[in-house]
Design an enzyme around this catalytic site. Structure first.
Site, PDB file in Angstrom:
ATOM      1  N   GLU A  49       1.882 -24.558  59.892  1.00  0.00           N
ATOM      2  CA  GLU A  49       2.762 -23.713  61.432  1.00  0.00           C
ATOM      3  C   GLU A  49       3.861 -24.154  61.661  1.00  0.00           C
ATOM      4  O   GLU A  49       4.014 -25.825  62.809  1.00  0.00           O
ATOM      5  CB  GLU A  49       1.195 -24.041  62.340  1.00  0.00           C
ATOM      6  CG  GLU A  49       2.267 -23.293  64.012  1.00  0.00           C
ATOM      7  CD  GLU A  49       2.124 -23.965  65.921  1.00  0.00           C
ATOM      8  OE1 GLU A  49       2.258 -23.142  66.053  1.00  0.00           O
ATOM      9  OE2 GLU A  49       2.351 -24.665  65.369  1.00  0.00           O
ATOM     10  N   ASP A 109      -2.084 -27.805  61.687  1.00  0.00           N
ATOM     11  CA  ASP A 109      -1.086 -27.452  63.666  1.00  0.00           C
ATOM     12  C   ASP A 109       0.630 -28.487  63.434  1.00  0.00           C
ATOM     13  O   ASP A 109       0.334 -29.787  63.647  1.00  0.00           O
ATOM     14  CB  ASP A 109      -1.989 -28.330  64.522  1.00  0.00           C
ATOM     15  CG  ASP A 109      -0.900 -28.045  66.464  1.00  0.00           C
ATOM     16  OD1 ASP A 109      -1.175 -26.492  66.695  1.00  0.00           O
ATOM     17  OD2 ASP A 109      -1.212 -28.660  67.225  1.00  0.00           O
TER      18      ASP A 109
END
Length: 480
Positions: free
Chosen positions: A274, A250
């Site tokens: 990400e 993330d």
């Protein structure tokens, strides 16, 4: 209307192709019963796509924002595992599985305790929003029984839900105390202000946009030990005890690339980062520095521009990560963030979703299917067809035969054992036909997406007239 011919020489050797005709540029409707002046062949048989397994599969993002019902999500997706495996899914990406500050309402991104999988009573609940630890482990077991890997969503920079303590480096109280009575009931990886930026040995801060006062300092040996080095580290515990098979990192803009590289060196496994930026070069740099795959946000934004914002399919030919790093580019049409209520800037409209899926399922890269799209009864049958096509015929070199505002035609070259395919997308309100040169000869074609019943014949020179329905697509290949 400006016309373009594009080729991607960095993907493989490409077949020679050219534009033969512009029979549909007048926007006159195409009659699906019109044989274009050519006698239609006798009925033919479709290829058995199971005999053309190219080894590729797809990933399912197995959640959406604020999943319901609360406390039942692990059980909910356990029941879907066999169906997903039968469709051609080989990995599922699940939300952060540990306790967040918001307790039973948390989607896991406000991470508090890295080792509370729904088995400690804190933040007002024992189970996480998704269920108990036993239910999580059962879900992973069901996935493995169906040959599906489970990808953990990992938050490595920002923490939330700790207790107040005086922080001398910020000269104020900060919520940076994590112990058994302050947001870390597991007692593993207890933290205080010395573990976050700034501290007694480090002033470096990568500029996290989230929870700046509890942004972990990955340069500290203690933090590295708890995250990936020690035998009971987050990375090794998640892999060896819980049973995770890989990682979705993330918000990687919040920490340095060495963190992911060392994590993967320690435990391996599939990984995807990400890095939310439409600049393909920035994403490529991250891939090179970490060895991790990455979501192809460049491709996502090219599709959004092509189908929605500008309604111009030439955007599909612009720079995307899959063009240079097909084995590391994870392509997608939607995720839990893009589909949040009120998101109008990072979103592909519902009426264009299947065209976007047709694009990612026929081009290089590792496609991701979004849970809500798959569960949409208007989409599911066609998504299943697209997955089947991706896992069989979507192989070989990429050759963009034709592109303008309304039309996009691309051929995958296949190989000696596989015929490949041709994708034809049409944004026009009318059906379109175009005569092209293919790498096939003397074959009868059919649309494996089943959006067209047309059966064109390829001549001995590889020329054929194909069609795409209005505001839709067709995926052509040879027949038996």
């Amino acid at each position: 209307m400006k016309k373009h011919i594009f080729k991607y020489p960095f993907i493989c050797l490409l077949s020679v192709a050219s534009i033969i005709g512009c029979s549909s540029d007048d926007d006159a409707p195409v009659d699906p019963d019109d044989d274009n002046g050519v006698e239609q062949p006798e009925p033919v048989s479709a290829l058995n796509l199971e005999e053309y397994d190219n080894g590729s599969r797809v990933m399912m993002q197995a959640f959406y924002w604020d999943v319901k019902p609360r406390f039942e999500w692990w059980n909910t997706i356990s029941d879907k595992m066999e169906t997903w495996a039968d469709a051609g899914v080989n990995r599922i990406w699940i939300p952060p599985a540990t306790k967040g500050q918001s307790g039973g309402y948390s989607m896991g991104y406000d991470l508090s305790d890295y080792f509370d999988f729904g088995n400690f009573n804190q933040h007002g609940t024992t189970p996480t929003r998704f269920g108990t630890r036993d239910e999580l482990e059962n879900m992973i077991s069901v996935a493995h029984d169906n040959d599906i890997e489970v990808i953990a969503d990992i938050i490595l920079n920002h923490n939330s839900g700790g207790g107040l303590e005086y922080n001398p480096y910020r000269e104020k109280d900060t919520y940076s105390l994590f112990d058994e009575t302050h947001g870390n009931a597991s007692g593993m990886f207890n933290r205080n202000y010395e573990d976050f930026y700034p501290n007694s040995v480090s002033n470096y801060d990568p500029g996290s946009l989230f929870y700046a006062e509890t942004n972990l300092d990955h340069h500290r040996e203690r933090v590295q030990n708890w995250l990936w080095k020690d035998e009971n580290s987050v990375a090794k515990y998640y892999k060896n005890v819980i049973g995770f098979d890989g990682w979705r990192f993330d918000y990687v803009l919040g920490f340095e690339p060495f963190v992911i590289k060392e994590w993967l060196d320690a435990v391996g496994g599939f990984s995807v980062s990400e890095l939310w930026d439409g600049d393909p070069d920035l994403i490529r740099s991250h891939i090179e520095a970490t060895g991790s795959g990455a979501f192809d946000f460049a491709a996502f934004y090219r599709m959004e521009q092509a189908f929605d914002r500008n309604e111009d399919l030439t955007y599909l030919t612009r720079d995307q990560v899959w063009q240079t790093h097909p084995d590391k580019a994870v392509t997608f049409t939607a995720n839990h963030d893009t589909e949040k209520d009120g998101n109008i800037d990072n979103y592909i409209e519902s009426e264009n979703k299947l065209k976007a899926y047709a694009f990612i399922m026929t081009h290089p890269g590792y496609p991701t299917v979004f849970y809500l799209d798959y569960e949409n009864p208007e989409f599911q049958d066609q998504i299943n067809k697209l997955i089947s096509i991706h896992n069989s015929l979507a192989t070989g070199s990429v050759n963009v035969i034709y592109a303008d505002e309304d039309e996009y035609i691309m051929q995958r070259g296949g190989d000696s054992e596989n015929p490949g395919l041709i994708l034809y997308i049409n944004l026009s309100p009318n059906g379109k036909r175009r005569t092209i040169t293919t790498s096939w000869d003397s074959s009868i074609l059919m649309d494996y997406s089943e959006n067209s019943n047309y059966r064109p014949q390829v001549n001995e020179n590889g020329e054929v007239t194909i069609e795409a329905p209005s505001n839709s697509y067709a995926i052509w290949s040879i027949t038996e």
